[in-house]
Structure formats: structure tokens, C-alpha cells
Design a protein around this motif. Structure first.
Motif, short mmCIF file in Angstrom:
data_model
loop_
_atom_site.label_atom_id
_atom_site.label_comp_id
_atom_site.label_asym_id
_atom_site.label_seq_id
_atom_site.Cartn_x
_atom_site.Cartn_y
_atom_site.Cartn_z
N TRP A 412 0.83 -1.20 0.00
CA TRP A 412 0.00 0.00 0.00
C TRP A 412 0.86 1.26 0.00
O TRP A 412 1.20 1.80 1.06
CB TRP A 412 -0.96 -0.01 1.19
N GLY A 413 1.22 1.69 -1.16
CA GLY A 413 2.03 2.89 -1.25
C GLY A 413 2.45 3.13 -2.68
O GLY A 413 2.00 2.44 -3.61
N ILE A 414 3.29 4.11 -2.85
CA ILE A 414 3.79 4.45 -4.17
C ILE A 414 5.00 3.56 -4.47
O ILE A 414 5.94 3.53 -3.69
CB ILE A 414 4.18 5.93 -4.24
N PRO A 415 4.96 2.82 -5.57
CA PRO A 415 6.08 1.92 -5.90
C PRO A 415 7.37 2.71 -6.08
O PRO A 415 7.38 3.79 -6.66
CB PRO A 415 5.65 1.28 -7.21
N ILE A 416 8.44 2.13 -5.58
CA ILE A 416 9.75 2.75 -5.80
C ILE A 416 10.20 2.41 -7.21
O ILE A 416 10.32 1.23 -7.56
CB ILE A 416 10.77 2.24 -4.77
N PRO A 417 10.41 3.40 -8.04
CA PRO A 417 10.72 3.14 -9.45
C PRO A 417 12.20 2.80 -9.62
O PRO A 417 13.00 3.62 -10.07
CB PRO A 417 10.38 4.47 -10.13
N ALA A 418 12.55 1.59 -9.23
CA ALA A 418 13.97 1.22 -9.27
C ALA A 418 14.11 -0.22 -9.71
O ALA A 418 13.17 -1.01 -9.66
CB ALA A 418 14.59 1.41 -7.88
N LYS A 419 15.32 -0.51 -10.16
CA LYS A 419 15.68 -1.89 -10.47
C LYS A 419 16.74 -2.31 -9.46
O LYS A 419 17.63 -1.52 -9.13
CB LYS A 419 16.27 -1.97 -11.89
N VAL A 420 16.61 -3.53 -8.98
CA VAL A 420 17.57 -3.98 -7.97
C VAL A 420 18.14 -5.35 -8.34
O VAL A 420 17.53 -6.11 -9.10
CB VAL A 420 16.92 -4.08 -6.57
N CYS A 421 19.33 -5.62 -7.80
CA CYS A 421 19.99 -6.89 -8.06
C CYS A 421 19.99 -7.70 -6.78
O CYS A 421 20.48 -7.25 -5.75
CB CYS A 421 21.44 -6.63 -8.51
N ASP A 422 19.44 -8.91 -6.85
CA ASP A 422 19.37 -9.74 -5.65
C ASP A 422 20.71 -10.40 -5.34
O ASP A 422 20.92 -10.89 -4.24
CB ASP A 422 18.29 -10.81 -5.81
N ASP A 423 21.60 -10.43 -6.32
CA ASP A 423 22.87 -11.11 -6.09
C ASP A 423 23.91 -10.22 -5.42
O ASP A 423 24.66 -10.67 -4.57
CB ASP A 423 23.42 -11.65 -7.42
N CYS A 424 23.95 -8.95 -5.83
CA CYS A 424 25.00 -8.09 -5.24
C CYS A 424 24.43 -6.86 -4.56
O CYS A 424 25.17 -5.97 -4.18
CB CYS A 424 26.02 -7.71 -6.30
N ASN A 425 23.08 -6.79 -4.45
CA ASN A 425 22.43 -5.68 -3.77
C ASN A 425 22.57 -4.33 -4.47
O ASN A 425 22.33 -3.30 -3.88
CB ASN A 425 22.93 -5.53 -2.33
N PHE A 426 22.96 -4.40 -5.72
CA PHE A 426 23.02 -3.16 -6.51
C PHE A 426 21.60 -2.66 -6.75
O PHE A 426 20.65 -3.44 -6.82
CB PHE A 426 23.72 -3.46 -7.84
N GLY A 427 21.46 -1.34 -6.85
CA GLY A 427 20.15 -0.78 -7.17
C GLY A 427 20.31 0.47 -8.00
O GLY A 427 21.31 1.18 -7.86
N THR A 428 19.35 0.71 -8.87
CA THR A 428 19.46 1.89 -9.73
C THR A 428 18.08 2.43 -10.07
O THR A 428 17.10 1.69 -10.07
CB THR A 428 20.21 1.56 -11.03
N ALA A 429 18.05 3.73 -10.37
CA ALA A 429 16.81 4.33 -10.85
C ALA A 429 16.79 4.35 -12.37
O ALA A 429 15.85 4.80 -12.98
CB ALA A 429 16.67 5.75 -10.30
N GLU A 430 17.89 3.86 -12.97
CA GLU A 430 17.94 3.78 -14.44
C GLU A 430 17.12 2.58 -14.90
O GLU A 430 17.00 1.58 -14.19
CB GLU A 430 19.39 3.57 -14.91
N ASP A 431 16.61 2.70 -16.13
CA ASP A 431 15.82 1.60 -16.65
C ASP A 431 16.73 0.64 -17.42
O ASP A 431 16.82 0.69 -18.65
CB ASP A 431 14.71 2.14 -17.57
N ILE A 432 17.43 -0.21 -16.71
CA ILE A 432 18.32 -1.19 -17.35
C ILE A 432 17.97 -2.58 -16.83
O ILE A 432 17.30 -2.71 -15.81
CB ILE A 432 19.82 -0.89 -17.06
N ASP A 433 18.42 -3.61 -17.53
CA ASP A 433 18.01 -4.98 -17.17
C ASP A 433 19.13 -5.82 -16.58
O ASP A 433 18.87 -6.80 -15.89
CB ASP A 433 17.46 -5.70 -18.40
N ILE A 434 20.37 -5.48 -16.91
CA ILE A 434 21.48 -6.30 -16.44
C ILE A 434 22.30 -5.53 -15.42
O ILE A 434 22.61 -4.35 -15.60
CB ILE A 434 22.40 -6.69 -17.63
N CYS A 435 22.64 -6.20 -14.34
CA CYS A 435 23.40 -5.55 -13.28
C CYS A 435 24.80 -5.20 -13.77
O CYS A 435 25.56 -6.09 -14.17
CB CYS A 435 23.49 -6.45 -12.06
N PRO A 436 25.15 -3.93 -13.76
CA PRO A 436 26.49 -3.54 -14.25
C PRO A 436 27.60 -4.01 -13.31
O PRO A 436 28.77 -4.03 -13.70
CB PRO A 436 26.42 -2.00 -14.28
#
Length: 707
Positions: A412-436
Motif C-alpha cells: 500500500w504505497g507508491i512503488p519505488i521506481p527502481a531496479k535492484v539486483c538480488d545477487d549483489c544488492n546493486f540498485g538503480t533508478a535507471e531503466d536497465i536490465d542487467i546488473c552492471p
RNA sequence: GGACUCAUAGCUCAGUUGGUUAGAGCGUUCGAUUCACAUUCGAGAGGUCACAGGUUCGAAUCCUGUUGGGUCCACCA
């Protein structure tokens, strides 16, 4: 004389109709005000009530105070704007809804997130309607055409844009650290959403190799990675830097001995076990010394598979068990009673379990950063607090703030517009698919924003920042009026976002009201059964009476006591206004106000007193001394105008001397009409009703008359 | 541990930059009332303004300390 005056004033007969007339007039919207209203603007953003239930007495107080400010300024000729809103109130509403689910034998954890979201939305929209109706009942002269909801689509977009902007500016980051985790609600919480509670626990002295360490959490020993001592502690100097072997019920373990200034030589044994995954301090220390974190407790507050035979046990159970086993091994030196403070979930009281989680944080405390800028704005006097002592409280908090966790594991809230990596905990607000960083597939973050992330931008969002014409016209706003309990939760966030996004403070004055307690000065609570429902009071005594009872004697920053007998007194006052009007009208047959009256010295004195009183009330309102302004207005009308002036003039009104009679009529009519004006912000309904029914006032509206 | 706040009439609270006999509401006592109002009016009782110092011509108000409430903040395990 209008025949409505032939029976006592009955609020119920007029109030809703009057409100409808106000709304239909369009004057709640400053764009529609007559051309006389060329001052200003004067703007207040309403703290949006949570759309998850009914109004309580606290709402009635803030609506009354803000309405008084708005009506006063509007009458003075300002383009007065008061923007209403409704708050989806993320975590709060989710909890309300979860309780409802619980009653129905359901659970959010068994529901599809989308389904849950839709249900809460339906629930919220329904409650929003009730809430709005009730705000109207209290007489709020706010501009409904500008009402906003914190989940309006354009608002969601704007909030997400702010996140992106802050990410680009490196003011939000993805951090993996211990966060405040509520094991009941299954979400992390910010520092202001926890409550420190004093508890008495046992402090266990555990033999740890050559050391004895003191801990209240023996069940976390499986996650220990080090022992910390003070570098100046001679007792332990020889061990610093060594790997030593320690024993626990699951076997032997090597831990490192580190030295850190943060360790207090005097406390316990001066040696401290370090469990980075389950203690904030330990985590900070582990970061400093490059130690790993070993997770041994899961999200439900149960020990995990790393703990061997304790796996699956809840914390309390595991603690007992571990202590028993340690005792059997002869590793417990002693056990003491220990009083300390533990953080708990502010909603359910569950002890917060520090948990290592990747989350989004707002960088608050960096030099020249967000908090510092907010502090500076207050230091420079760009924001003024009423009462003034909250300035210090605000500054203290701004100077001691920590990074703000804005991720919540609720739907219940405003979704955080981010992409995250479950393997290395990387996160970004960029719209990319592969963890850099590690090359893994990124996934969309499923967390939502802390509700204060969006409500912190409320003064901007309600005025359609950044391109809306309201924003250009009405920002920065004039007054933020809210409860002092929001001095940490809300006020600083608004200042921070306002300054960050626009460079300007969001408001110039912060007016803080206190809690509404019961007639004995005790806090209202459901369990005590002393909760007052403002709508019930309105039904019984009328809105004006309720408003006066909430405002007279209610000094800013202090709690106020509410009693029905007080309301009753002001209900009587509403009728007093009614009856005094009736009397004046009964004695004003043939009164011609265009003729110059032959005033006596006493008449002049009385009129002077009246104009002094007007000035007095004006000054008080300008200084935000609403409690005194209301009381003076009340006192003047009843005990000077009605009790003295009317009484003095009764004989003259019957006089054969036409000129004398005319002078008396002039005095009474002048003061009556003038008094209705200065009473109007406080008691809008009865004054409007009376005013509309005065001879010659057809179609006039007191609400927009000149102050 | 730190900060804030409060202590004024029986109860709940005001007291606006220090300025005559300290106020309100409720309660209470006595009285009035075909009068605009019984949802009324008049009169009264009731306070060493927590305590101790200090500043001042003058302190409920400013300063210091003490006591006693309340609130908030706080990662000594």
C-alpha cells in the motif's frame, strides 16, 4: 424581522445548508473572490487526514484553527487558499486493513499483492468520502476544487520523479545495512517509526575464550564474528588483533579481537561480542573493521539453519535454550538484571529486530546536505515556529539526523521506481536490465515508499509543482498548522524537499497545536473509553460550539482539555448571538442608517470601546494568538455588548425622543453587525445565518465581507 | 543520559513586550425574572500564582536553584 428569530437558535437546522451555500458561492476558491480581494495570496496546505477512518477530536482542532486563519485572511481581502487533501497513509492504512483482514480470518501474506492493493484502495476511497463529509461538517472553508489525494496518478509520477532526481544527485542510495525490522508487520521502518521503550532484561556474562562478554542477546552468538575491546584497556591489550577460539553449544568458532574507541571500559567486562547482522552498533563497527556479517535470525524472528538445533525457534525460546546449554557447559559466569531501552514498532510494540537488508536511503546528514540546509533555513529565520521553543527541537533533530530508510515492504504505497539486483544488492533508478556490477538479471523493486516520502512533498504536490500555475502563484505557502507530534515525522521532510526541489522554504510559519485530552486532562484512548467523536458533539451542540470549545484557552504547543460542559457553554453563546440579534431587530423598526445619529458622550465611548476591541482581536490574530482572540470576542459580545450596552439602551429605545432613539439604534446596529464579523472566523455558521437574515443583506455573504 | 514543558480558584485552563484591587468556563452560595434569551440576569464566596533565593521603583511574568507532574529524544553491549 425574519421569523426564524422567533425560536432559539438550533444549529442543526442551518449548518449544512449554510455550508452548501458557501460551497456554491465558489468563494472557497480564491480565483472566484470579488475584486476587493486583491491582497495576498494567503495559503495554507491542509495536513491531509488519513483516509482510513473517521475524524477524531485532533482533526477537529486543526480544521478549526486553519479555518479561523483562512477566514480571517479572506475577510481581510487576501486571496485566501486552503488546500484540502487525503493521505493514503501507507503503513498506517495497511495496518488498519490488516486488522480488518484478521477479523475476517484472512491474511495479507496469503493474498496476491495486486488483489490486496485493490482491496485497500476500495477501502480507502470509501473512507475518504466519509472523511471529506466530516471535514465539511466542521466548517472548513477549503477549496475542494483543488483537493488532492496522495495516490492521484500525477502525484505518483511526480514523487517518482523526485526519487529519480535524488538518485541522479546521489542523494538516495541503495544501502545494505541493519534496518529496523518489525517481525509482525514484515516491513522495515524508519527511525521515527520506532518507539524507545524501557525494559528490564537479563544481562548474561558469557565466558568467551579468555574473555567474559556481557550480552542481553545470547541467542545471537552464532552470528558473532569478533570481540571488541577498548584500545586503551590494559587488561586485553595482549589479545588485540589475534584470532581466538571460542566455544558455543554448536561447537568451536574462531573470532577476531578488535580494538574500538566506542567500547566502554567501565561497562560490563569491557569486552563486547560483535554480531553485525543483528545489532546496529555491531554493524557499524563491522563496517569500520571490515568484518563479515553472519545472519542467524530470519525475517520472522526465528533462528535460521546456521544455528543447528536451534533452527526454527523464536528468539525468546532460543534465548532460554541457549542459556540453559551454555550453563550446562559452565560458560555462564553470572546473570544480572539490566534496565535498558529497546526500540519497538510504534504501532504494535513488537521489539524491533535489526535486520540486514538492502534498502533505499536518503542521505540526510552529509556536510552541506539536506538536513544542514533545513537547519540553516530555520536558523536564518526563514521559518518561524509557534511556539518558538520548537525551533530548538527542530534544530536538534536536524543536527543529529541519520540517513532515512524510505523502503517499505508493503504493497500500500507508491512503488519505488527502481531496479535492484538480488545477487549483489546493486540498485538503480535507471531503466536497465542487467546488473552492471555482477552481470545478473535485475528485477523491478517491489518495495513502496515510506509514506513521509510523498507527504514530505505535499506543499509542492498540492500546488502542482513544478509547472502548475498554482505553484507559481501560491508557493511558498504561509502557514503550516499541524500537531506537535509531527515535528520530526513531517515538518523536517517538507522543509528538506521544499528546499531541495525549489530552493525555497515550503512555508514561513509553523503553528503547532497540542493533543486534545479528556476533561480530566487525560489522554483520550479507546481502551479508556474517553474518546470524543466530534461529529457526535456537532449533532448535539452544533459546530460553532464545538469550535469555540476547542479553541478558547488552547495555547499553541500545549495540550488542551475537552469537556462537554464547555461546549454547552458555547452552544449557549451561539443562542446569545441569536437573541441579541433578535432584540436589536425588534427595536430597529423604521431605523434609517443613512441618517447621521446624534451621539451622546456615552455612545461615543461605547463605539470607541468597540473599535478598540476590533483592533485588539485583529492584533491577536496577526500574532496567531487565536485562543485569546476567540475568548476576547466571546467576552466582548456577551458581557459587554449584551449585558451592558444593550441593557443601557433599553430605555432609550422606547424613548419618545426620536433622535435619541435613533442614536441608540445606530449604536446597537453598528456593534451587532461589526461583532458578527469578528466572531465569524470562530463561529462561522451562526454568524453567517444571522448576517444573511439582517434587513438589507439579501444575497450578501458574511464570509467575504470586509474585516 | 540529553532536551523540552508545566506547576495560578474545588475542577479544566487563560493571563498578549514585568505595571493599579490576578481572570474565564464549569461547579458552588444568595437573589431576580410576564422584559431578546431559564440555552437568562444580578450579587457573592473561593487564590501566600509549587518552594527558596536574586534582578527591579515594581515579578504569576525575567534569572538561578530545589521539589513534583508530563512529553520527546537516546545504538553503553
Amino acid at each position: 424581522m425574519n421569523e426564524i428569530f422567533n425560536k432559539p437558535y438550533e444549529a442543526k437546522e442551518f449548518e449544512q445548508d449554510i455550508y452548501r451555500q458557501w460551497e456554491e458561492s465558489g468563494y472557497f476558491n480564491p480565483d472566484n473572490l470579488p475584486s476587493r480581494h486583491d491582497k495576498g495570496p494567503f495559503t495554507i496546505i491542509m495536513p491531509p487526514p488519513n483516509a482510513n477512518g473517521h475524524l477524531h477530536a485532533g482533526h477537529a482542532v486543526f480544521i478549526t484553527l486553519e479555518d479561523i486563519m483562512t477566514r480571517y485572511k479572506r475577510m481581510q481581502g487576501y486571496r485566501a487558499l486552503w488546500v484540502p487533501g487525503a493521505d493514503h497513509a501507507g503503513f498506517e492504512t495497511q495496518i488498519v486493513y490488516e486488522k480488518k483482514l484478521e477479523k475476517e480470518g484472512r491474511s495479507r501474506f496469503k493474498m496476491d499483492p495486486k488483489e490486496l492493493y485493490d482491496e485497500i484502495m476500495a477501502f480507502t476511497l470509501e473512507n475518504k468520502k466519509y472523511m471529506e463529509e466530516e471535514v465539511k461538517r466542521v466548517g472548513a472553508s477549503c477549496d475542494w476544487s483543488r483537493e488532492r489525494f496522495t495516490l492521484d496518478p500525477d502525484i505518483v509520477v511526480e514523487v517518482q520523479k523526485t526519487f529519480k532526481k535524488m538518485f541522479d544527485d546521489k542523494l538516495v542510495y541503495r544501502g545494505s545495512r541493519t534496518v529496523n525490522w518489525c517481525t509482525k508487520h514484515q516491513t522495515s521502518l524508519s527511525d521515527v517509526e520506532t518507539e524507545s521503550v524501557e525494559k528490564i532484561d537479563k544481562l548474561y556474562y558469557i565466558k568467551y575464550g579468555p574473555f567474559v562478554v556481557a550480552t542481553v542477546r545470547p541467542e545471537t552468538i552464532f552470528g558473532d564474528v569478533a570481540i571488541a575491546v577498548n584500545p586503551n584497556d590494559e587488561r586485553y591489550a595482549q589479545y588485540i588483533g589475534q584470532e581466538i577460539e571460542i566455544e558455543n553449544p554448536n561447537g568451536k568458532l574462531m573470532v577476531k579481537v578488535i580494538a574500538d574507541e566506542a567500547v566502554d571500559i567501565e561497562f560490563g567486562t569491557g569486552a563486547l561480542k560483535i554480531t553485525p547482522a543483528h545489532d546496529n552498533n555491531d554493524f557499524a563497527m563491522s563496517q569500520k573493521h571490515g568484518l563479515p556479517a553472519v545472519v542467524v535470525i530470519d525475517q520472522f524472528g526465528k533462528l535460521n539453519e546456521r544455528t543447528g538445533k536451534y533452527a526454527g525457534m523464536k528468539i525468546a525460546e532460543a534465548r532460554t535454550k541457549v542459556v540453559e546449554d551454555l550453563e550446562a557447559m559452565g560458560l555462564i559466569e553470572k546473570i544480572e538484571e539490566y534496565k535498558h531501552v529497546v526500540p519497538t514498532c510504534y504501532k504494535c510494540g513488537t521489539t524491533i529486530e535489526p535486520r540486514l537488508l538492502p534498502q533505499w536511503f536518503v542521505k540526510m546528514s552529509a556536510q552541506g546536505g539536506l538536513a544542514e540546509k533545513a537547519a540553516k533555513a530555520v536558523e536564518d529565520g526563514r521559518i518561524e515556529f509557534i511556539p518558538d521553543n520548537y525551533r530548538k527541537i527542530f534544530l536538534y533533530w536536524m543536527n543529529n539526523t541519520i540517513d532515512w530508510n524510505i523502503s517499505r515492504q508493503i504493497v500500500w504505497g507508491i512503488p519505488i521506481p527502481a531496479k535492484v539486483c538480488d545477487d549483489c544488492n546493486f540498485g538503480t533508478a535507471e531503466d536497465i536490465d542487467i546488473c552492471p556490477k555482477c552481470g545478473s538479471q535485475l528485477r523491478k523493486d517491489t518495495d513502496t515508499f515510506d509514506t513521509w516520502f510523498s507527504s514530505g512533498q505535499w506543499p509542492l504536490l498540492t500546488l502542482n509543482y513544478p509547472d502548475g500555475k498554482d505553484f507559481k502563484q501560491f508557493y511558498p505557502t504561509d502557514v503550516m498548522e499541524t500537531g506537535y507530534d509531527l515535528i520530526f515525522k513531517w515538518i523536517p521532510r517538507m522543509v528538506i524537499f521544499g528546499l531541495y526541489l525549489t530552493g525555497e522554504v515550503p512555508f514561513k510559519t509553523v503553528y503547532l497545536h497540542g493533543l486534545v485530552n479528556d476533561e480530566k486532562g487525560k489522554k483520550m484512548s479507546k481502551s479508556k473509553g474517553n474518546v470524543v467523536n466530534p461529529i457526535d458533539i456537532i449533532e448535539k451542540f452544533g459546530t460553532d460550539a464545538l469550535r469555540m470549545a476547542l479553541v478558547v484557552g488552547n495555547t499553541p504547543g500545549n495540550d488542551t482539555s475537552f469537556s462537554e460542559s464547555k461546549v454547552k457553554g458555547y452552544r449557549n453563546f451561539a443562542n446569545k448571538i441569536w437573541q441579541a440579534t433578535r432584540f436589536v431587530l425588534m427595536n430597529s423598526e423604521g431605523f434609517d442608517d443613512t441618517r447621521e445619529p446624534q451621539l451622546t458622550e456615552r455612545d461615543k465611548e461605547v463605539l470607541k470601546e468597540f473599535s478598540d476591541m476590533k483592533e485588539n482581536i485583529t492584533n491577536l490574530l496577526d500574532k496567531f494568538m487565536i485562543h485569546l482572540a476567540a475568548e476576547n470576542a466571546y467576552h466582548y459580545f456577551w458581557h459587554t455588548f449584551a449585558d451592558v450596552i444593550i441593557e443601557e439602551n433599553k430605555e432609550r429605545l422606547k424613548s419618545e425622543n426620536e433622535s435619541d432613539r435613533h442614536a441608540a439604534q445606530h449604536v446597537l446596529n453598528t456593534i451587532l453587525r461589526g461583532s458578527l464579523k469578528f466572531l465569524h472566523p470562530f463561529m462561522p455558521f451562526v454568524t453567517e445565518t444571522v448576517y444573511d437574515n439582517l434587513p438589507g443583506n439579501d444575497g450578501k455573504m458574511l464570509m467575504i465581507e470586509e474585516w
